[in-house]
Each structure stands twice: as C-alpha cells, then as structure tokens.
Motif scaffolding. Structure first.
Motif, PDB file in Angstrom:
ATOM      1  N   UNK A 126      46.812   3.033  26.092  1.00 39.61           N
ATOM      2  CA  UNK A 126      47.271   3.133  27.483  1.00 39.61           C
ATOM      3  C   UNK A 126      46.295   3.990  28.292  1.00 39.61           C
ATOM      4  N   UNK A 127      45.835   5.099  27.698  1.00 38.03           N
ATOM      5  CA  UNK A 127      44.920   6.001  28.413  1.00 38.03           C
ATOM      6  C   UNK A 127      43.588   5.323  28.712  1.00 38.03           C
ATOM      7  N   UNK A 128      43.165   4.398  27.837  1.00 42.42           N
ATOM      8  CA  UNK A 128      41.868   3.736  28.018  1.00 42.42           C
ATOM      9  C   UNK A 128      41.986   2.386  28.708  1.00 42.42           C
ATOM     10  N   UNK A 129      43.206   2.023  29.116  1.00 37.85           N
ATOM     11  CA  UNK A 129      43.411   0.686  29.696  1.00 37.85           C
ATOM     12  C   UNK A 129      42.591   0.491  30.967  1.00 37.85           C
ATOM     13  N   UNK A 130      42.266   1.584  31.651  1.00 36.88           N
ATOM     14  CA  UNK A 130      41.488   1.474  32.890  1.00 36.88           C
ATOM     15  C   UNK A 130      39.992   1.592  32.667  1.00 36.88           C
ATOM     16  N   UNK A 131      39.549   1.466  31.431  1.00 41.28           N
ATOM     17  CA  UNK A 131      38.119   1.526  31.125  1.00 41.28           C
ATOM     18  C   UNK A 131      37.700   0.244  30.415  1.00 41.28           C
TER      19      UNK A 131
END
Lengths: 233, 284
Positions: A126-131
C-alpha cells in the motif's frame, strides 16, 4: 519571493517564483538531483520526498507549501558516508534495475518504516502503490523493504492502512469474499431464528494476508533469482 | 479566519485557492492559466479538524485524506468517508490532498463527493465580505469542474448527522486497477438496521462517476426502506444501482460497461457493510 527551506537538516534561503514546484527548487536551486521528475502529475512517485515525515509528490506541491517544514530527500538518507539500512537492502536484494524510480521508492519506504517499523507485506504494498517501476516487477523491492524492517515484533493493527486493507481484501480476495458470504448468511439465519452467530464467525482483518511475520524471502540473504520469480518482464 | 476573509476580499476571478495542490499545481502550470494570486489554505490550522458537535460531525476543509482515513471519529460516525479517503490516489496524494480541495475541484469521479453525498453533508463557506453560508452539497456541485462557489468564496467545513451505533456504511469503487485509480464508478451506502422489525431503515445510496456530479438514487432508497437483510435485498440493491446508472447516463458510450460494473460494485458495497463493522448480536 524569498523562502526558507529546511532540507536534510540544512536551512536554505532561496528566491523562488510563487508557482515553482518543490521539485524544481530541490533540483534547480539546491542541486539535489537525486529526486527525479517522471510523469509530473502525481502518478509515478519518482519525485517522492518526505515533508515533515510524510511522503509527498514534489511535482504537485508548490515550494511555498513546504515553508517551515522539514524536507528529507534521498540525499539525506545516507549518514556519515554510510548508506541507510534501506538503501543497503535495496543493493543486497537487487531491487534496482534502471534506477530511475529508486529514490522515490526509497523515500516512500522510508516514510512507511518511520511510521510503522514492522509493516506487513500488505502495508508495504500500500505504501509503495504510488511508486511505479517498469523494470523490477516489484518483488525484489518489497522483499528489500521487508528485510530493512524489524523482524521480531508482531505487527500491530495499524489504523492508517486498515480501511484500505479491508477494501482491497473485499475487492480481491476470494477467501475473504467466501467468509463474507458465510457471515452474512449466518447473520441472516441468526436474525430469522432470533439467535446471534458467535462473534468468532467474523474474520480477522489480518487473517487472509497469511502469517504476518513471515517474510517473502529469507531476510538474511538475498533471494535467488528474485527477478525471474516475476516472470522476467 | 479574519486573515482568510481579508485575502478573499482581494480575490479576482483569476485567483485560485490552494487546498493541497494535487490538482491545482498541474492546472496553474498550463500556459495561459497562471493565476494572479494563489491563496494557500493549508497553512490555516483552524481548517483542519474532525470533531463531534452534539450529533453533528464536523470536518474542516483542509483535513487530508490520510487524516480522514485514520480518524477514530470518522471510523465511528462516517465510515464510508474513511473508506473513500483510504482509496483516494496514493499515500503521497492522500498526505496532501484535502476533502475541501476534492469537492471544490468538482471532478465527477471525486471519491469524497460520493461519500459526503450519502452522508447528506452540508457545506459551509466564507467569502470576502466575511459572510458565512451553509448549503447542501448538491447545491454546490453543479457538474464537471463546476460549482456554485463565487471567486471570493472558500469552503471551510462539511457537516452532517453523525451515524449512530445502529448505522452501517460502506464505500466501494471500480477503477482501471486496484489501487491508485480514478473511479470509473463509485458508490457509498448508508443503512440503519432496526433489530426489532428485522428491517432496514434510513437507507441512503449515492453514486459517483456517473453523470456530472455524485447523486442520491432516491427511488432505490425508497425501495430498500423496510426490507429485511437477505440475498433478495442485496439483489434488489444491485438491480437498483444498474437502473440508476442507466437513467443517469442514457446513451453514453460507457453505459454498457458501467451497467455491468454497477452489479459488482453494489455487491462490494453490500458485503462491506457486514465486513467492516462486525459486532453482535447478529448483523447490527
């Protein structure tokens, strides 16, 4: 306009246009070119930096919005010439291919570990979903972040991810959907018969994600063929 | 707030209000759309809050999605808003994007608009003359990128009746991928379950990303009132969503897709009612 920006612990006085983005000021005024410009519209995460400990896209934030706040860029991760543990694990796990997304990945992962030192794999995703990364297939990156996180503690229920985790589970996990159906059926049956189902019938939000502490790869050594595991795209 | 009113007093039609910037920063960089002044609302701590005021939940305009998704009051009294916030963009977007900016930007697919519509939210604004005004969200959202906000008017607060212990709410959306996705279709559902009668009361259904702005499916709400909680009702709900989509965008190229998508979306939302707030006895 004059602006005081605190970046990696140092305060700079810079002259900026009011519409200058934080990304422009970091790269062009302060020479911190580790932060990359990708899509320039807040989709790819290559420009991710931390503002007061929170990951933000510096391409959709004006420099003036960061006034009076602590900014951390990828250049601020290494201390005394020594790579941050997260960076070491990225190297160790081969979580870097072309490298363009790496600074942003590192900063999103850093924000996660600062807020939640023992994240579940779901938390990491979830934390890396925007990368976005177009090379690695993500598996090695997730494994590297996992390896950089604490190993012994039991992951606690983390409120910020909870709602999204549940939503993702409902949308994607057939096991969860089956449980939901059962629970609803039991609840309906309970209503018509006037008896309540046992509370244990409700699924624990953590349950379908697998054993929370179990790492995807051995944490002590890099996984073999981490790239091949994803199909080598 | 006096400072804000003073800044708004000097506003012109070319002035833009910054409430996070994830949409605005891109907009002001387009050639020819440079604003004369940008008023940064995010520096105003007075506009960032969630508080319970009697039975009314009040949400400040510059409360970020990250704050909304982790706020205990939102979880307890407006879960659909928390679920919607958690599905907005990425962590980076949620950390700076605000509910006020989401509404003022007036995208038809704004997740926050769908949730607030189901909650029956009212919007409070402040203008350059210092006038404070409150109106229903539906009167503010007029269509794609169109609001009834004057150029010197800023959203300060959203308010709505806090959901009680007998209420359940859910939010679901369908996009082109699981995460970091713009909604192709979104739904927020609020119900109250009456255990004595074994039926649903106070049913509210809002749909988003169909038509110009989020709207309430009034006829469907009527049909669901007083229904028991069973598979037939779930089916009725799904069918009603399809009908509402059909009526909202007749002849639109996306209709065949959205008609089907609405079924899955309806069941997602329905199932979430049971999943997100398990408690006893039975379903309530």
């Amino acid at each position: 306009m004059q602006l005081l920006l605190t970046v990696n612990g140092l305060t700079h006085e810079v002259e900026v246009r009011p519409t200058a983005r934080l990304l422009d000021v970091l790269r062009d005024e302060l020479g911190l070119t580790g932060t990359k410009e990708g899509c320039a519209e807040g989709e790819c995460g290559a420009c991710t930096v931390l503002v007061d400990g929170k990951a933000v896209n510096s391409c959709v934030m004006l420099a003036v919005q960061a006034r009076g706040k602590e900014i951390l860029t990828v250049e601020g991760l290494a201390e005394h010439g020594e790579l941050d543990l997260l960076q070491q694990k990225f190297v160790e796990y081969g979580a870097v291919q072309c490298g363009y997304c790496t600074p942003g990945m590192l900063m999103s992962a850093k924000a996660l570990l600062m807020a939640n030192p023992v994240p579940s794999e779901q938390d990491i995703r979830i934390a890396l979903a925007g990368n976005l990364c177009r090379c690695t297939g993500y598996a090695a990156i997730v494994a590297a972040v996992k390896a950089a996180s604490g190993h012994d503690a039991t992951p606690a229920m983390v409120l910020p991810g909870e709602a999204e985790e549940l939503a993702v589970e409902v949308a994607t996990d057939p096991e969860t959907l089956a449980i939901v159906e059962e629970v609803v059926e039991a609840a309906v049956a309970g209503l018509t018969e006037g008896t309540a189902p046992a509370p244990e019938a409700f699924p624990s939000p953590d349950a379908p994600a697998g054993p929370p502490g179990a790492p995807a790869a051995p944490s002590s050594e890099p996984p073999e063929n981490a790239d091949d595991a994803e199909g080598g795209d | 707030m006096d400072e804000l009113a003073a800044a708004l007093k000097a506003a012109t039609p070319q002035t833009r209000l910054l409430a996070g910037g994830t949409d605005l920063v891109r907009a002001v960089r387009r050639p020819g759309s440079e604003p004369d002044v940008i008023i940064d609302l995010t520096g105003l701590d007075e506009l960032s809050y969630v508080r319970l005021d009697g039975e009314t939940l009040r949400v400040g305009a510059t409360t970020t999605f990250t704050e909304l998704q982790s706020d205990p009051l939102v979880h307890e009294h407006a879960l659909c808003l928390g679920l919607a916030a958690a599905q907005v963009g990425s962590a980076q977007i949620r950390n700076v994007g605000t509910i006020g900016g989401n509404i003022a930007n007036a995208s038809p697919c704004a997740d926050g608009a769908t949730a607030l519509t189901a909650l029956g939210a009212e919007v409070t604004t402040l203008d350059g003359a210092g006038t404070v005004r409150t109106r229903p969200l539906g009167e503010l959202l007029l269509g794609p990128s169109q609001t009834s906000l004057a150029h010197d008017e800023a959203i300060t607060e959203f308010s709505f009746s806090a959901l009680g212990a007998a209420h359940r709410s859910a939010f679901a959306k369908i996009g082109s991928r699981t995460a970091v996705s713009v909604a192709r279709l979104s739904a927020a559902l609020v119900v109250r379950f009456d255990p004595a009668a074994g039926s649903l009361t106070d049913v509210r259904v809002a749909l988003g990303a169909v038509g110009g702005a989020a709207f309430r499916a009034a006829r469907l709400e009527q049909e669901l009132q007083g229904r028991p909680v069973d598979e037939d009702t779930a089916r009725l709900f799904a069918e009603g969503c399809v009908a509402a989509v059909q009526e909202s965008i007749p002849g639109r190229y996306s209709l065949p897709y959205k008609r089907h998508a609405a079924v899955g979306l309806a069941y997602d939302a329905w199932n979430m009612l049971a999943l997100v707030a398990p408690c006893e006895p039975a379903w309530v």
